[in-house]
Design a protein around this motif. Structure first.
Motif, PDB file in Angstrom:
ATOM      1  N   ASN A   1       0.841  -1.196   0.000  1.00 32.99           N
ATOM      2  CA  ASN A   1       0.000   0.000   0.000  1.00 32.99           C
ATOM      3  C   ASN A   1       0.879   1.249   0.000  1.00 32.99           C
ATOM      4  O   ASN A   1       1.059   1.886   1.029  1.00 32.99           O
ATOM      5  CB  ASN A   1      -0.915   0.015   1.235  1.00 32.99           C
ATOM      6  CG  ASN A   1      -1.871  -1.161   1.255  1.00 32.99           C
ATOM      7  OD1 ASN A   1      -2.425  -1.507   0.225  1.00 32.99           O
ATOM      8  ND2 ASN A   1      -2.032  -1.778   2.410  1.00 32.99           N
ATOM      9  N   PRO A   2       1.419   1.626  -1.156  1.00 32.59           N
ATOM     10  CA  PRO A   2       2.289   2.797  -1.174  1.00 32.59           C
ATOM     11  C   PRO A   2       1.506   4.071  -0.875  1.00 32.59           C
ATOM     12  O   PRO A   2       0.321   4.183  -1.185  1.00 32.59           O
ATOM     13  CB  PRO A   2       2.834   2.821  -2.597  1.00 32.59           C
ATOM     14  CG  PRO A   2       1.906   2.002  -3.403  1.00 32.59           C
ATOM     15  CD  PRO A   2       1.265   1.030  -2.478  1.00 32.59           C
ATOM     16  N   THR A   3       2.197   5.017  -0.228  1.00 33.88           N
ATOM     17  CA  THR A   3       1.564   6.301   0.092  1.00 33.88           C
ATOM     18  C   THR A   3       2.483   7.432  -0.354  1.00 33.88           C
ATOM     19  O   THR A   3       3.653   7.227  -0.644  1.00 33.88           O
ATOM     20  CB  THR A   3       1.316   6.438   1.603  1.00 33.88           C
ATOM     21  OG1 THR A   3       2.580   6.513   2.252  1.00 33.88           O
ATOM     22  CG2 THR A   3       0.493   5.294   2.155  1.00 33.88           C
ATOM     23  N   LEU A   4       1.929   8.619  -0.400  1.00 40.33           N
ATOM     24  CA  LEU A   4       2.694   9.814  -0.731  1.00 40.33           C
ATOM     25  C   LEU A   4       2.832  10.718   0.486  1.00 40.33           C
ATOM     26  O   LEU A   4       3.019  11.921   0.346  1.00 40.33           O
ATOM     27  CB  LEU A   4       2.014  10.568  -1.881  1.00 40.33           C
ATOM     28  CG  LEU A   4       1.865   9.792  -3.184  1.00 40.33           C
ATOM     29  CD1 LEU A   4       1.083  10.600  -4.195  1.00 40.33           C
ATOM     30  CD2 LEU A   4       3.221   9.419  -3.736  1.00 40.33           C
ATOM     31  N   LYS A   5       2.761  10.125   1.687  1.00 37.50           N
ATOM     32  CA  LYS A   5       2.778  10.943   2.901  1.00 37.50           C
ATOM     33  C   LYS A   5       4.072  11.764   3.043  1.00 37.50           C
ATOM     34  O   LYS A   5       4.056  12.841   3.595  1.00 37.50           O
ATOM     35  CB  LYS A   5       2.546  10.099   4.143  1.00 37.50           C
ATOM     36  CG  LYS A   5       3.685   9.169   4.508  1.00 37.50           C
ATOM     37  CD  LYS A   5       3.386   8.407   5.762  1.00 37.50           C
ATOM     38  CE  LYS A   5       4.587   7.551   6.115  1.00 37.50           C
ATOM     39  NZ  LYS A   5       4.386   6.802   7.321  1.00 37.50           N
ATOM     40  N   ASN A   6       5.205  11.257   2.513  1.00 39.68           N
ATOM     41  CA  ASN A   6       6.455  11.997   2.646  1.00 39.68           C
ATOM     42  C   ASN A   6       6.439  13.310   1.868  1.00 39.68           C
ATOM     43  O   ASN A   6       6.939  14.317   2.338  1.00 39.68           O
ATOM     44  CB  ASN A   6       7.638  11.158   2.194  1.00 39.68           C
ATOM     45  CG  ASN A   6       7.947  10.045   3.169  1.00 39.68           C
ATOM     46  OD1 ASN A   6       7.589  10.122   4.335  1.00 39.68           O
ATOM     47  ND2 ASN A   6       8.585   9.010   2.689  1.00 39.68           N
TER      48      ASN A   6
ATOM     49  N   THR B   1       3.805  15.056   1.033  1.00 41.55           N
ATOM     50  CA  THR B   1       2.767  15.987   1.498  1.00 41.55           C
ATOM     51  C   THR B   1       3.124  16.586   2.858  1.00 41.55           C
ATOM     52  O   THR B   1       2.436  17.474   3.335  1.00 41.55           O
ATOM     53  CB  THR B   1       1.400  15.283   1.587  1.00 41.55           C
ATOM     54  OG1 THR B   1       1.509  14.141   2.445  1.00 41.55           O
ATOM     55  CG2 THR B   1       0.932  14.843   0.207  1.00 41.55           C
ATOM     56  N   ASP B   2       4.214  16.107   3.451  1.00 40.30           N
ATOM     57  CA  ASP B   2       4.701  16.657   4.709  1.00 40.30           C
ATOM     58  C   ASP B   2       5.185  18.090   4.458  1.00 40.30           C
ATOM     59  O   ASP B   2       5.930  18.330   3.506  1.00 40.30           O
ATOM     60  CB  ASP B   2       5.852  15.792   5.229  1.00 40.30           C
ATOM     61  CG  ASP B   2       6.405  16.249   6.565  1.00 40.30           C
ATOM     62  OD1 ASP B   2       5.951  17.284   7.089  1.00 40.30           O
ATOM     63  OD2 ASP B   2       7.296  15.558   7.082  1.00 40.30           O
ATOM     64  N   PRO B   3       4.779  19.077   5.268  1.00 37.78           N
ATOM     65  CA  PRO B   3       5.212  20.466   5.036  1.00 37.78           C
ATOM     66  C   PRO B   3       6.731  20.652   5.121  1.00 37.78           C
ATOM     67  O   PRO B   3       7.259  21.620   4.587  1.00 37.78           O
ATOM     68  CB  PRO B   3       4.500  21.272   6.115  1.00 37.78           C
ATOM     69  CG  PRO B   3       4.023  20.294   7.124  1.00 37.78           C
ATOM     70  CD  PRO B   3       3.925  18.970   6.440  1.00 37.78           C
ATOM     71  N   ASN B   4       7.448  19.742   5.759  1.00 34.93           N
ATOM     72  CA  ASN B   4       8.904  19.846   5.869  1.00 34.93           C
ATOM     73  C   ASN B   4       9.638  19.059   4.784  1.00 34.93           C
ATOM     74  O   ASN B   4      10.853  18.969   4.800  1.00 34.93           O
ATOM     75  CB  ASN B   4       9.374  19.361   7.244  1.00 34.93           C
ATOM     76  CG  ASN B   4       8.924  20.304   8.338  1.00 34.93           C
ATOM     77  OD1 ASN B   4       8.898  21.517   8.137  1.00 34.93           O
ATOM     78  ND2 ASN B   4       8.554  19.750   9.467  1.00 34.93           N
ATOM     79  N   PHE B   5       8.887  18.509   3.829  1.00 40.92           N
ATOM     80  CA  PHE B   5       9.504  17.727   2.760  1.00 40.92           C
ATOM     81  C   PHE B   5      10.462  18.610   1.957  1.00 40.92           C
ATOM     82  O   PHE B   5      10.131  19.706   1.535  1.00 40.92           O
ATOM     83  CB  PHE B   5       8.452  17.144   1.820  1.00 40.92           C
ATOM     84  CG  PHE B   5       9.036  16.370   0.676  1.00 40.92           C
ATOM     85  CD1 PHE B   5       9.593  15.118   0.882  1.00 40.92           C
ATOM     86  CD2 PHE B   5       9.069  16.904  -0.604  1.00 40.92           C
ATOM     87  CE1 PHE B   5      10.145  14.409  -0.160  1.00 40.92           C
ATOM     88  CE2 PHE B   5       9.624  16.202  -1.660  1.00 40.92           C
ATOM     89  CZ  PHE B   5      10.161  14.950  -1.431  1.00 40.92           C
ATOM     90  N   GLY B   6      11.681  18.138   1.743  1.00 42.41           N
ATOM     91  CA  GLY B   6      12.664  18.868   0.958  1.00 42.41           C
ATOM     92  C   GLY B   6      13.506  19.836   1.764  1.00 42.41           C
ATOM     93  O   GLY B   6      14.483  20.367   1.256  1.00 42.41           O
TER      94      GLY B   6
END
Length: 112
Positions: free
Chosen positions: A4-9, A11-16
């Protein structure tokens, strides 16, 4: 493989954003390359030129002696005429991305 892959990383406001404290070993990974390059630019090139012996030869019965008296090393730049360039400065990362070399022009004064 994830079931069940997700894109939570992403969509995290601190991503990048890099963390406040980087991994010390990763930070030091390329340190010896940077130190070596900086030494070459600041001292090594000057010492190498100072250690060069003058070249002497005879041309049409005149004895000629050539010696490098001064040099200037320009910072690496984006090639002239590159489309979309606002600033000519270039850094090693961009050179890797462009498959280009990180080179600058070397000008020398030759006394005779």
């Amino acid at each position: 493989m994830l079931e069940n892959p997700t894109l939570k990383n992403i969509t995290d406001p601190n991503f990048g954003r890099p963390p406040e404290h980087q991994n010390e070993l990763l930070q030091r990974l390329g340190e010896h390359h940077i130190t070596s390059f900086n030494y070459m630019i600041r001292k090594g090139l000057s010492q190498a030129i100072d250690n060069l012996n003058p070249v002497e030869f005879v041309l049409s019965e005149r004895r000629i002696k050539l010696k490098i008296s001064n040099y200037t090393f320009n910072s690496p730049e984006v090639p002239f005429g590159t489309i979309g360039v606002r600033n000519n400065l270039i850094y090693p990362t961009e050179c890797r991305q462009r498959a280009a070399t990180y080179k600058g022009k070397l000008y020398v004064d030759v006394d005779w």
